[in-house]
Design a protein around this motif. Structure first.
Motif, short mmCIF file in Angstrom:
data_model
loop_
_atom_site.label_atom_id
_atom_site.label_comp_id
_atom_site.label_asym_id
_atom_site.label_seq_id
_atom_site.Cartn_x
_atom_site.Cartn_y
_atom_site.Cartn_z
N MET A 1 -151.17 -29.06 -24.81
CA MET A 1 -152.30 -29.74 -25.42
C MET A 1 -152.99 -28.86 -26.45
O MET A 1 -153.44 -29.31 -27.49
CB MET A 1 -153.30 -30.17 -24.34
N ARG A 3 -151.59 -26.60 -28.32
CA ARG A 3 -150.79 -26.63 -29.55
C ARG A 3 -151.08 -27.91 -30.34
O ARG A 3 -151.16 -27.88 -31.57
CB ARG A 3 -149.30 -26.54 -29.21
N THR A 4 -151.24 -29.05 -29.62
CA THR A 4 -151.52 -30.32 -30.29
C THR A 4 -152.85 -30.26 -31.02
O THR A 4 -152.97 -30.72 -32.15
CB THR A 4 -151.54 -31.46 -29.26
N ARG A 5 -153.87 -29.67 -30.37
CA ARG A 5 -155.18 -29.55 -31.01
C ARG A 5 -155.11 -28.69 -32.26
O ARG A 5 -155.73 -29.00 -33.28
CB ARG A 5 -156.20 -28.97 -30.03
N GLN A 7 -152.46 -28.25 -34.16
CA GLN A 7 -151.75 -29.01 -35.18
C GLN A 7 -152.63 -30.06 -35.82
O GLN A 7 -152.55 -30.31 -37.02
CB GLN A 7 -150.51 -29.67 -34.57
N ARG A 8 -153.50 -30.67 -35.02
CA ARG A 8 -154.41 -31.66 -35.59
C ARG A 8 -155.38 -31.01 -36.58
O ARG A 8 -155.71 -31.59 -37.62
CB ARG A 8 -155.20 -32.35 -34.47
N LYS A 277 -143.53 -40.06 -30.29
CA LYS A 277 -144.72 -40.00 -31.14
C LYS A 277 -145.83 -40.83 -30.50
O LYS A 277 -145.56 -41.84 -29.83
CB LYS A 277 -144.39 -40.51 -32.56
N ARG A 280 -152.84 -41.85 -32.65
CA ARG A 280 -154.18 -41.37 -32.36
C ARG A 280 -155.16 -41.95 -33.38
O ARG A 280 -155.04 -41.69 -34.58
CB ARG A 280 -154.24 -39.84 -32.42
N ASP A 336 -149.23 -37.93 -33.27
CA ASP A 336 -148.73 -36.71 -32.64
C ASP A 336 -147.25 -36.88 -32.35
O ASP A 336 -146.82 -37.95 -31.89
CB ASP A 336 -149.46 -36.45 -31.31
N ARG A 338 -143.97 -35.18 -30.22
CA ARG A 338 -143.66 -34.27 -29.12
C ARG A 338 -142.15 -34.20 -28.92
O ARG A 338 -141.45 -35.22 -29.06
CB ARG A 338 -144.32 -34.74 -27.83
#
Length: 346
Positions: A1, A3-5, A7-8, A277, A280, A336, A338
């Motif tokens: 999570m 890493r996702t933040r 990337q955002r 994907k 969001r 996103d 993944r």
């Protein structure tokens, strides 16, 4: 999570940077069109009743917008590279996973060429049509040709030596806003002047003069009205540039994200069935209801999301499957991606 933040945030930073670069390119294109306009030829053509001749003297040509295409390419390249940098560094067996983004890939080139060509054609044709209609209206009203020409290309600012104001560069609805504001500022009708004071993009520095005219029951001073209108036109143009910048940067970055994962799959380094994907939304009250419903929905890489409207989109801002402007304009959603390497061993 985490890493996702990250990337955002990377995406948000890229959107800010390239949105501004595209907007600046648009503003430079409009400034170039103004500078290249042959005022005396426009006036002479209008006096002769030759609308097409006047239009030709303005040199509204596709080449004027070429820098926008360059900045769209830059955004696409940056978005693709950021996407591969956010991918896992090792594969399922622990070996290094090395994926590179190829902005010159035939699929990437095809999208960039088609998208940029469509945009530039649309901008050029829109400007020519707006100016053509404005010229025709000026002739029907018997307006002074010089005044009409300056209302299109703007007047020279004595401080900067550059033209500003005018309807060149505005969208069709914005040109209508300017026409309405011009009529209001030339009126001695208190109701019309009060209506002008409700315009969101007006320059409030002139409100006192308009309010004084309302109290006195007369039209505002012509010189002040002209300055107020120029400021209004300038602000509308800035808004147009910002809107184009954001839409084009978002379109490029979202396309680049998808392209990066498509290339990773095509290279054989990532199995297609391991990529998921997730849609969001911006999660606020401004989100359109169809995208609020899509928030959190997941799909495989090449599967589309289905909007409650029935529109199909591979990712936000995607029009390749026929989604219309009602699903695209002012969209702030993200997607996103993944990679789940365990998908093949479950």
């Amino acid at each position: 999570m985490a890493r996702t933040r990250v990337q955002r945030q990377v995406y948000a930073d890229l959107l800010e940077r390239y949105g501004r670069q595209v907007a600046d390119a648009f503003m430079r294109a409009v400034a170039d069109l103004r500078a290249g306009a042959e005022l005396q030829r426009v006036i002479a053509a209008m006096e002769a009743g030759d609308i097409e001749g006047a239009l030709d003297a303005l040199h509204i040509e596709p080449e004027a917008f070429n820098e926008i295409a360059d900045r769209i390419r830059d955004a696409h390249e940056a978005g693709g590279k950021a996407s591969v940098e956010g991918m896992p560094k090792r594969g399922p067996d622990g070996t290094a996973l090395s994926v590179r983004f190829d902005g010159r890939n035939p699929e990437a080139e095809r999208w960039l060429s088609r998208h940029s060509s469509d945009l530039i054609t649309r901008l050029t044709e829109e400007q020519r049509q707006i100016v053509r209609e404005r010229l025709a209206e000026a002739m029907r009203q018997g307006q002074n040709p010089r005044v009409a020409a300056l209302e299109i290309i703007g007047r020279i600012n004595r401080v900067t030596g550059k033209r500003e104001g005018g309807v060149l560069g505005l969208s069709a609805p914005q040109e209508a806003y300017v026409s309405g504001a011009r009529e209001q500022l030339a009126s001695d009708d208190p109701a019309a002047l009060r209506a002008y004071l409700t315009r969101t993009r007006r320059d409030k520095r002139f409100d006192r003069s308009v309010a004084k005219a309302i109290r006195e029951g007369k039209a505002p001073d012509a010189a002040i009205a002209a300055k107020a209108l120029t400021a209004y036109e300038r602000r509308l143009l800035q808004l147009r540039g910002e809107t184009i910048g954001r839409v084009e940067a978002m379109s490029s970055l979202q396309q680049a994200k998808f392209e990066a994962f498509r290339q990773a799959v095509a290279s054989g380094k990532v199995a297609e069935n391991t990529v998921t994907k997730v849609w969001r939304s911006a999660s606020d009250l401004r989100v359109r209801h169809t995208h609020r419903s899509l928030n959190g929905d997941s799909a495989r890489l090449n599967e589309p999301f289905r909007s409650p409207s029935g529109a199909l989109l591979r990712f936000p801002m995607d029009t390749s499957l026929g989604a219309g402007t009602d699903e695209i304009v002012n969209c702030r959603c993200d997607c996103d991606y993944r990679i789940d390497f365990l998908a093949n061993i479950r």
